[in-house]
Design an enzyme around this catalytic site. Structure first.
Site, PDB file in Angstrom:
ATOM      1  N   TYR A   1      -5.627  -1.321  13.446  1.00  0.00           N
ATOM      2  CA  TYR A   1      -5.476  -2.189  12.284  1.00  0.00           C
ATOM      3  C   TYR A   1      -6.309  -3.456  12.479  1.00  0.00           C
ATOM      4  CZ  TYR A   1      -1.442   0.707  10.955  1.00  0.00           C
ATOM      5  OH  TYR A   1      -0.624   1.749  10.602  1.00  0.00           O
TER       6      TYR A   1
ATOM      7  N   VAL B   1      -1.012   2.825  -6.341  1.00  0.00           N
ATOM      8  CA  VAL B   1       0.447   2.859  -6.384  1.00  0.00           C
ATOM      9  C   VAL B   1       0.893   3.477  -7.703  1.00  0.00           C
ATOM     10  CG1 VAL B   1       0.673   0.870  -4.869  1.00  0.00           C
ATOM     11  CG2 VAL B   1       0.599   0.517  -7.336  1.00  0.00           C
ATOM     12  N   PHE B   2       2.035   4.141  -7.673  1.00  0.00           N
ATOM     13  CA  PHE B   2       2.549   4.757  -8.896  1.00  0.00           C
ATOM     14  C   PHE B   2       3.364   3.786  -9.743  1.00  0.00           C
ATOM     15  CE2 PHE B   2       5.458   5.957  -5.392  1.00  0.00           C
ATOM     16  CZ  PHE B   2       6.641   5.369  -5.820  1.00  0.00           C
TER      17      PHE B   2
ATOM     18  N   SER C   1       3.103   4.336   3.394  1.00  0.00           N
ATOM     19  CA  SER C   1       2.629   4.295   2.004  1.00  0.00           C
ATOM     20  C   SER C   1       3.713   4.774   1.040  1.00  0.00           C
ATOM     21  CB  SER C   1       1.360   5.142   1.845  1.00  0.00           C
ATOM     22  OG  SER C   1       0.261   4.537   2.474  1.00  0.00           O
ATOM     23  N   PRO C   2       4.877   4.139   1.061  1.00  0.00           N
ATOM     24  CA  PRO C   2       5.996   4.598   0.225  1.00  0.00           C
ATOM     25  C   PRO C   2       5.802   4.401  -1.274  1.00  0.00           C
ATOM     26  CG  PRO C   2       6.541   2.523   1.317  1.00  0.00           C
ATOM     27  CD  PRO C   2       5.256   2.987   1.906  1.00  0.00           C
TER      28      PRO C   2
ATOM     29  N   GLY D   1      -1.294  10.277  -3.963  1.00  0.00           N
ATOM     30  CA  GLY D   1      -2.510  10.783  -3.352  1.00  0.00           C
ATOM     31  C   GLY D   1      -2.686  10.175  -1.973  1.00  0.00           C
TER      32      GLY D   1
END
Length: 305
Positions: A52, A225-226, A215-216, A220
């Site tokens: 990171y 983000v949804f 990545s909650p 994809g």
């Protein structure tokens, strides 16, 4: 914050882990404020990796939290190693060198948890076992886990590694839920029935390995983000409905959906926004009903047989 036991260990950890992958996007004052906000909210579990920011994120974190012996006793540190430029490396030499560098950057003598980051097909599990023994006996690492591994890869390690595998960090969200949806579609001839991970969800439950969803909120592979995304109108309508019912933000509901699963997962946040971090943390106080969990699952386009 509500806590769970990490794997088979006696380590009590917050149900939400604070991911530090993007802390290098903050300036010094912002980083200090972010870490302080997390601590004040009881989110004292911080997730790192040696890649990171090419290591910079660990250094920035240590400076932001003003690392010293007193601070170190109040936090839980997890980091990962094994990814190198153009390859993966689980050799004994690389693991030991990586941990030494991680500890130096974090300004600490030990990690609470070390995860092997991405599967290395050239792994010699005997070498991993030797590395873990050295790290445990020296006090440099107290607990061990993996990331992005399926059951047989873990079993191969366990054949030689004597330390319990306490965690497996895996991509999982409402829209990236194949490890859940494939379990519904046993012996079905449809796309959802494709088992892409060897049954890792049930394997981790059977072996008391804590799943740490990364990545909650992504759909994809880092496509976005949804939440509040026009591509997912039905899902957002259902999430917003529940957010209004529980008097929380939509972020809280999306995180609570993961926490509702009886696998007792520990999602890892990715945000550097203090407000959204608090919204994530609040999910520990929201207990969705069975009906609500399934309503959200289906609203994401997941089909039950």
């Amino acid at each position: 914050m509500r806590t769970i036991k990490l794997g088979t260990s006696e380590l009590d950890v917050p149900v939400v882990a604070v991911g530090c992958m993007r802390i290098n996007s903050l300036d010094k004052k912002q980083a200090e404020s972010f870490v302080r906000t997390a601590m004040d909210a009881g989110a004292n579990f911080f997730d790192h990796a040696d890649i990171y920011g090419s290591g910079a994120c660990e250094e920035i974190f240590a400076e932001a939290i003003h690392m010293n012996d007193d601070v170190r006793e109040k936090i839980i540190l997890q980091s990962k190693c094994g990814i190198r430029k153009g390859m993966f490396d689980f050799s004994k030499e690389h693991i030991l060198e990586s941990v030494d560098n991680i500890l130096k950057r974090l300004n600490t003598d030990y990690l609470d948890i070390l995860l092997l980051h991405r599967p290395d097909t050239l792994v010699e599990p005997e070498e991993v076992a030797e590395a873990f023994d050295v790290l445990e006996s020296s006090g440099k690492v107290r607990h061990f886990g993996v990331s992005n591994q399926h059951p047989m890869q873990i079993q191969l390690l366990k054949k030689f590694v004597k330390q319990p595998i306490v965690a497996n960090q895996l991509q999982l969200s409402i829209t990236n839920a194949n490890m859940i949806s494939s379990g519904f579609n046993v012996n079905m001839e449809n796309e959802s029935a494709v088992n892409r991970d060897g049954g890792i969800l049930d394997y981790c439950r059977l072996n008391d390995i804590t799943i740490q969803p990364w990545s909650p909120f992504q759909y994809g592979f880092f496509e976005g983000v949804f939440l509040d995304n026009d591509k997912f109108p039905e899902l957002n309508a259902k999430i917003n409905e529940l957010a209004a019912k529980y008097d929380v933000n939509n972020t809280t509901i999306a995180m609570a959906w993961l926490l509702r699963h009886p696998a007792r997962m520990q999602p890892v946040t990715g945000t550097m926004n203090e407000g959204r971090l608090i919204d994530c943390i609040k999910a520990g106080d929201v207990d969705l009903t069975r009906q609500e969990w399934y309503d959200v699952f289906r609203a994401a386009g997941n089909v039950l047989p």
